[in-house]
Scaffold this active site. Sequence first.
Site, PDB file in Angstrom:
ATOM      1  N   THR A   1       0.891  -0.987  -0.082  1.00  0.00           N
ATOM      2  CA  THR A   1       0.038   0.056   0.115  1.00  0.00           C
ATOM      3  C   THR A   1       0.970   1.373  -0.190  1.00  0.00           C
ATOM      4  O   THR A   1       1.888   1.373   0.637  1.00  0.00           O
ATOM      5  CB  THR A   1      -0.932   0.074   1.189  1.00  0.00           C
ATOM      6  OG1 THR A   1      -1.886   1.046   1.379  1.00  0.00           O
ATOM      7  CG2 THR A   1      -0.316  -0.365   2.422  1.00  0.00           C
TER       8      THR A   1
ATOM      9  N   GLU B   1      -4.501  -3.224   4.726  1.00  0.00           N
ATOM     10  CA  GLU B   1      -4.263  -3.841   5.914  1.00  0.00           C
ATOM     11  C   GLU B   1      -5.302  -4.749   6.592  1.00  0.00           C
ATOM     12  O   GLU B   1      -5.235  -5.476   7.544  1.00  0.00           O
ATOM     13  CB  GLU B   1      -4.056  -2.925   7.261  1.00  0.00           C
ATOM     14  CG  GLU B   1      -2.661  -2.163   6.812  1.00  0.00           C
ATOM     15  CD  GLU B   1      -3.046  -0.692   6.071  1.00  0.00           C
ATOM     16  OE1 GLU B   1      -4.258  -0.770   5.233  1.00  0.00           O
ATOM     17  OE2 GLU B   1      -2.245   0.076   5.914  1.00  0.00           O
TER      18      GLU B   1
ATOM     19  N   LYS C   1      -7.961  21.695  10.345  1.00  0.00           N
ATOM     20  CA  LYS C   1      -8.024  22.126  11.813  1.00  0.00           C
ATOM     21  C   LYS C   1      -8.084  23.856  11.649  1.00  0.00           C
ATOM     22  O   LYS C   1      -6.984  24.250  11.712  1.00  0.00           O
ATOM     23  CB  LYS C   1      -6.722  21.587  12.853  1.00  0.00           C
ATOM     24  CG  LYS C   1      -7.504  21.992  14.203  1.00  0.00           C
ATOM     25  CD  LYS C   1      -6.657  21.451  15.233  1.00  0.00           C
ATOM     26  CE  LYS C   1      -7.020  21.650  16.726  1.00  0.00           C
ATOM     27  NZ  LYS C   1      -6.399  20.849  17.736  1.00  0.00           N
TER      28      LYS C   1
ATOM     29  N   TRP D   1     -12.250  21.201  14.285  1.00  0.00           N
ATOM     30  CA  TRP D   1     -11.876  20.470  13.065  1.00  0.00           C
ATOM     31  C   TRP D   1     -13.056  20.503  11.897  1.00  0.00           C
ATOM     32  O   TRP D   1     -14.200  20.628  12.020  1.00  0.00           O
ATOM     33  CB  TRP D   1     -11.945  18.870  13.332  1.00  0.00           C
ATOM     34  CG  TRP D   1     -11.147  18.646  14.539  1.00  0.00           C
ATOM     35  CD1 TRP D   1     -11.101  18.349  15.824  1.00  0.00           C
ATOM     36  CD2 TRP D   1      -9.580  18.347  14.086  1.00  0.00           C
ATOM     37  NE1 TRP D   1      -9.963  18.030  16.419  1.00  0.00           N
ATOM     38  CE2 TRP D   1      -9.092  17.871  15.285  1.00  0.00           C
ATOM     39  CE3 TRP D   1      -8.901  18.456  13.156  1.00  0.00           C
ATOM     40  CZ2 TRP D   1      -7.587  17.642  15.328  1.00  0.00           C
ATOM     41  CZ3 TRP D   1      -7.638  18.181  12.941  1.00  0.00           C
ATOM     42  CH2 TRP D   1      -6.928  17.822  14.121  1.00  0.00           C
TER      43      TRP D   1
END
Lengths: 539, 539
Positions: free
Chosen positions: A181, A326, A437, A442
């Site tokens: 990956t 994964e 941010k 956020w």
Amino acid sequence: MMDYPLLMRTLLLRAARYFPKKEILSIFPDEIFRYTYGDYFKRTCQLANALKSLGIKKGDRVASIALNNHRHLELYFGVPCMGAVLHTANFRLPPQHLVYILNHAEDKVLFIDEDLLIIADMIKDQLKTVKHFVVLSQSGKLPNTTLSPVYLYDDWISQFSDEYDFPEDLDEKDPAMMCYTSATTGDPKGVVYTHRSIVLHSYAGAVTFGTFESDCALHIVPMFHANAWGMPFISVGMGIKQILPGRETLNMEKICRVIADEKVTVTCGVPTIWMMLYDYLEKGGWHDFSTLRVIASGGSACPLSLMRGLNEKYNFPIRQAYGGTETSPLATAALEKSYMTNLSPDQLYSVRNSAGLPALGVDMKVMNTVTGREVKNDGTEMGEIYLKGPWIADAYYKDPERSRQSFVDGWFHTGDMGTLDEEGYLRIVDRTKDLVKSGGEWISSVDLENMIMAHPKVLEAAIIGVPDPKWQEVPFGCIVVQQGETLTAAELQEFLKDKVKASYWIPKQYAFISALPKTSVMKFDKKGLRQMYANGQLK
Amino acid sequence: MMDYPLLMRTLLLRAARYFPKKEILSIFPDEIFRYTYGDYFKRTCQLANALKSLGIKKGDRVASIALNNHRHLELYFGVPCMGAVLHTANFRLPPQHLVYILNHAEDKVLFIDEDLLIIADMIKDQLKTVKHFVVLSQSGKLPNTTLSPVYLYDDWISQFSDEYDFPEDLDEKDPAMMCYTSATTGDPKGVVYTHRSIVLHSYAGAVTFGTFESDCALHIVPMFHANAWGMPFISVGMGIKQILPGRETLNMEKICRVIADEKVTVTCGVPTIWMMLYDYLEKGGWHDFSTLRVIASGGSACPLSLMRGLNEKYNFPIRQAYGGTETSPLATAALEKSYMTNLSPDQLYSVRNSAGLPALGVDMKVMNTVTGREVKNDGTEMGEIYLKGPWIADAYYKDPERSRQSFVDGWFHTGDMGTLDEEGYLRIVDRTKDLVKSGGEWISSVDLENMIMAHPKVLEAAIIGVPDPKWQEVPFGCIVVQQGETLTAAELQEFLKDKVKASYWIPKQYAFISALPKTSVMKFDKKGLRQMYANGQLK
């Protein structure tokens, strides 16, 4: 109970014994190749014998640089079932990364599609361990090449017996497949799948999506991308008819034709593909989706407007799933619960557009890393998604340093931020590194992109955080407008006004560009966009 | 990949976290009890704490003598998930066998239904290891009993916390459940299921029958009979609504009412149950089967006439499966392949009435023990069925002698004789010991019973081999005639004339009796019939 290992062999032999008449198809630009699982099994045996003749033995790595076709599918089982490990190399990686992964995996044989031969020619001098090259060719002719020694796959395997006694005495934790990956920084990271993880992931995939022998699977996801999301494995194990569209994967007219002609019932892919499909359909493209039963979308967030458009206008039953290389990749899937039948369409699509619930066998927690506690099921508290389970990786291949960062105390730290609602549905807020941010608050680039892509004039949208002297960081919109349309920043700001959670979410700056850069697995390339911004290329 | 064990805990926690609103029902004679997986989980935690308070620890055996109800389902997960082993005792066994199995398993606690308390009172003095008795009571009152010490389940567990941290550090090969299968001769034989075998069997069952969260499962198979064929496990893991009919299992009117009212989609059971149902339906019994999706019939051969009658007249979608206590039990299932749509009804029912194809994960061979080779796929060559797989037993519990006879070179020798057709479908010819050998030729009692039970006047039929001075052995028919009908041997012989493979198949002798004896799991009791014949009771 018997100490009987979970091996890919079990999947392969079941197809060979009980479904030899079922079909496998490869779509080539000017022909459709068809054969049966009976034929498939014989050639897979020949391949195993051929590999053995080269001295390939248990644990050896063998690489493929190949499109989605039946020869690649022969590698998918022939290599691991004889004990070796198939490394499906992502040929869309930059050459230096491709060289890195082939050397890092220490691949001994390289199987390469005739269409991609140029890649091998280009990098061959830098490959340290590859001793043999095998060309997967539909034309039947060995193209001009500087590779050596080089074999023509069909001719080569045809010299060997079509019987092979696939070993039953492998350990279920022996490696079977591997892929890399791409990392945000540095070299690609390798993930090794075991026989056990592949068999269990196959069961879980079938249970999640209710796949059955009567299904017909179209493999749109590249076979180098997390094993085409595991669909080939369960398809073989259940004797499911498979269609491998090779170079025609992005040809939406051909894809729609194949779906109708071959009565495709299941497929999966990244949102970029569904955007291409939607674009084709909106232009009046021919289609007949009456056989489609379930379409999994994953890899990155599927815009709600796209999902609803495909579902409601074209009866294309798209569902979102979440995972990564994964995680084999199935971690969660967004299927509504049976008692949700009385939800309003908006509520229903909110469920379907979530990341969903963990697949049977996956353990998940969402950790607020500030409080050190799991988030509340309130749909708003945000935390990092941790995953655990028998088909979740516990390390990157030969990479202890980066393994330590991602695999901590038995959990895979995904680097994705999410929330959980009261029904347990996960929603991905953003990749940790893509969150913006601004003034200490956020902003989810995913949410903002979703809102912008609902604008009828917008084809694609990506949000990146850019430095700002007052707010530290502010959102910046990279917008691709639908063909023939024009759009201004003011129009977009007006459009977003009553949709965003707070006014500071609305980007002040935009770049209107002709196309978004994509990663090697067709996600929006935000790293690339940030680089372009830094270089002053986005204005 | 993570070294993450396959534990029943994963199934339980998934239900608790993601499906706390889904329902579990117990049908009692005069009430329907309903609660949710949320409630279920809390009580399961309380049970685990209660067991811990008694000093029950990892590996300890705990027995149940109980009907199918929600308390029994709490034991199903509470006991194994806290590390102990649930021994589901078959209370229909003769008392001396029940005593044997409870002592042989060394059960420390005995959970017993209030309805079955008399059994415990009867045998308690012979139990060598049981230290505590717990009464599962819906009435809420402790009945008169000589058991001591004795607790009332609900009161007892309610004293404990409804939180329990089910251990994650069990080995997946640790024992979880056990039950005993009655042997032809001698004591019952114990089979121990592991967490791994149960989880894998759950996946395989779901994949085979396509079970889904939206299903509603009715557990007709007793929970002591090979774990109710594993349906409770997958139901919990997928959050499937469950219905436990307790004493009402054989009340066909109630069962049909529940199927309609609760929208049951899946169930399973032995043919004897389906015969009772068919009888009820033929008498005009009320029913509404519109929600039923798949019904698995197993345990013994389902007569073709019964299967067709239920399917064609009542739209009751019965399918045959094959397996036993040693196989968890799913080994094979008879589902037609997708390309068999153009088969004639007779051909289709021949497939559906076979034993089917191995479930994904099971390895099977049919061995001609005379030639020492696997049988040909010709539908006629007969051999013994051998099975292998991660949910197939490799021994009987603490019984090396009989283990050696049945588990040889990694295969379970089933003692069943079968054939394979060209599509790979298994057909059970007979139990080895039930085959009749007449003048050197084999006669399948199963086939013959099938033919006889197709006679409209026949309710039940069993064939046994009886000694004959000329042919060594000849078939003997034990016939139960439909209520109100009369039937003669001559009529039957005439009926069979053009159906049997050869004239020596037609039984010359019959006994017309009022009911066939049944085993403790409701199969026709041929051992009993042979004994009755030897005693001169069959004439």
